[in-house]
Design a protein around this motif. Structure first.
Motif, PDB file in Angstrom:
ATOM      1  N   GLN A   1      50.053  -2.910  53.040  1.00  0.00           N
ATOM      2  CA  GLN A   1      51.135  -3.687  53.160  1.00  0.00           C
ATOM      3  C   GLN A   1      52.321  -3.099  53.781  1.00  0.00           C
ATOM      4  OE1 GLN A   1      52.092   0.683  50.561  1.00  0.00           O
ATOM      5  NE2 GLN A   1      51.409  -0.272  48.551  1.00  0.00           N
TER       6      GLN A   1
ATOM      7  N   THR B   1      55.646  -6.065  50.610  1.00  0.00           N
ATOM      8  CA  THR B   1      54.737  -7.147  49.817  1.00  0.00           C
ATOM      9  C   THR B   1      53.653  -6.566  50.423  1.00  0.00           C
ATOM     10  OG1 THR B   1      54.298  -8.146  52.717  1.00  0.00           O
ATOM     11  CG2 THR B   1      56.311  -8.388  50.539  1.00  0.00           C
TER      12      THR B   1
ATOM     13  N   ASN C   1      54.992  -6.975  44.517  1.00  0.00           N
ATOM     14  CA  ASN C   1      55.967  -6.658  45.654  1.00  0.00           C
ATOM     15  C   ASN C   1      57.185  -5.610  45.404  1.00  0.00           C
ATOM     16  OD1 ASN C   1      54.264  -8.028  47.096  1.00  0.00           O
ATOM     17  ND2 ASN C   1      56.183 -10.210  46.859  1.00  0.00           N
TER      18      ASN C   1
ATOM     19  N   ILE D   1      62.501 -12.755  48.309  1.00  0.00           N
ATOM     20  CA  ILE D   1      60.972 -11.705  48.250  1.00  0.00           C
ATOM     21  C   ILE D   1      60.775 -12.491  46.584  1.00  0.00           C
ATOM     22  CG2 ILE D   1      60.271  -9.808  47.910  1.00  0.00           C
ATOM     23  CD1 ILE D   1      63.486 -10.604  49.424  1.00  0.00           C
TER      24      ILE D   1
ATOM     25  N   ARG E   1      55.108 -11.370  43.394  1.00  0.00           N
ATOM     26  CA  ARG E   1      53.379 -11.259  44.801  1.00  0.00           C
ATOM     27  C   ARG E   1      53.820 -12.802  46.392  1.00  0.00           C
ATOM     28  NH1 ARG E   1      49.115  -9.212  41.686  1.00  0.00           N
ATOM     29  NH2 ARG E   1      50.197  -8.927  39.305  1.00  0.00           N
TER      30      ARG E   1
END
Length: 320
Positions: A17, A30, A36, A220, A223
């Motif tokens: 992570q 992430t 996420n 973001i 994934r």
């Protein structure tokens, strides 16, 4: 017997992570292709985005976040209804759980079945599944837009429904002052798409057009890595659109010539594997993606509910 382990059941390797501070009070976690999550600081409160699959998994994320801020969590925003995004919600103890109107309806219609399905497909994500108290129900929903004033000089957080895509209830979280977008699973950055509950043609056209029109400078996705800078944001949106367009082209061509679902899967796999085959969850997702797209192109407007039994049937038919 399937030649490949079912879905992601064989993926037992822990993912590293990475917590990034994207701007003052804006955080993204992430995890090498795992789901996420993120958080945004208001003047005296927090907004968290996504909840992970179990309260235990969520508490691990919150422990990382608490190294940066001790503000209370006022809002938990859920981009859509899928179990790996929502079942950890109780750990946040948020005043309000926010989602789209359609997401609440989907929880009522198929939340229990989706929980069973996703636990079977991705067991590693469900850290201590017995900690899940039950389905997650939004306490505040909206149809098009909801604005959260962050206070001080932090501007607003805009929650937007850009159209149907990954599901019929996807929302994004947009910080216009910072030009940062939490896109949920409407966009993936170097991670394959899951489209088993999707509206492919709308997603690849008007929905992604609306996402692109925001002109984010950091994105973001659901994934994959954070896309930093306009070029990387455009590339992530472009990759998502390309994946969808190739699937629509290949599956549509097989269907139009009277071919079979298995032939459509093989054609889509051949067209996508060189570019996307090494990205997270590609092999896992594609049978479910093609099955839903086949239905959509056949005139089945809304996705058929996935169950553990149906998952295995489709997997054995297409991926064995």
């Amino acid at each position: 017997m399937s030649a490949k382990p079912f879905a992601s059941s064989g993926d037992l390797t822990a993912k590293e992570q990475t917590l990034e501070v994207l701007a003052d009070g804006v955080y993204a976690l992430t995890a090498e292709g795992d789901p996420n999550v993120g958080a945004i600081e208001g003047e005296d409160f927090l907004v968290c985005f996504e909840a992970l699959a179990t309260p235990v998994a969520a508490r691990e994320w919150l422990a990382r976040l608490r190294e940066h801020t001790d503000k209370p969590i006022k809002y938990l925003v859920l981009s859509h209804y899928h179990a790996v995004r929502v079942l950890g919600a109780s750990a946040f103890e948020a005043e309000e759980i926010i989602a789209h109107d359609n997401t609440r309806a989907l929880v009522a219609e198929r939340g229990k079945e989706d929980w069973e399905s996703e636990f079977g497909r991705m067991p590693r994500l469900f850290t201590e599944p017995d900690s899940i108290p039950g389905l997650t129900w939004p306490t505040l929903t909206f149809s098009d837009r909801l604005t959260i004033p962050l206070g001080g000089n932090r501007g607003d957080l805009e929650l937007l429904h850009c159209g149907r895509g990954h599901t019929e209830g996807d929302i994004v979280a947009w910080l216009p002052q910072q030009k940062i977008l939490f896109a949920g699973d409407l966009v993936e950055a170097q991670a394959a798409l899951y489209t088993g509950d999707a509206f492919h043609r709308e997603w690849s056209s008007s929905t992604l057009d609306a996402v692109a029109a925001l002109e984010a400078e950091a994105l973001i996705g659901g994934r994959g890595a954070v896309a930093g800078g306009r070029a990387a944001v455009d590339a992530a949106i472009g990759q998502t659109r390309h994946f969808l367009d190739v699937m629509i082209r290949e599956v549509g061509a097989v269907q139009q010539r009277g071919g079979t679902l298995k032939e459509a899967f093989d054609a889509a796999h051949a067209a996508l594997v060189d570019q996307y085959g090494q990205w997270p969850i590609f092999e896992h997702c594609l049978p479910f993606d093609v099955s839903r797209l086949w239905d959509e192109l056949s005139g089945i407007e809304r996705p058929v509910i996935w169950t553990g039994e149906r998952d295995r049937e489709v997997w054995d038919r297409l991926q064995s």
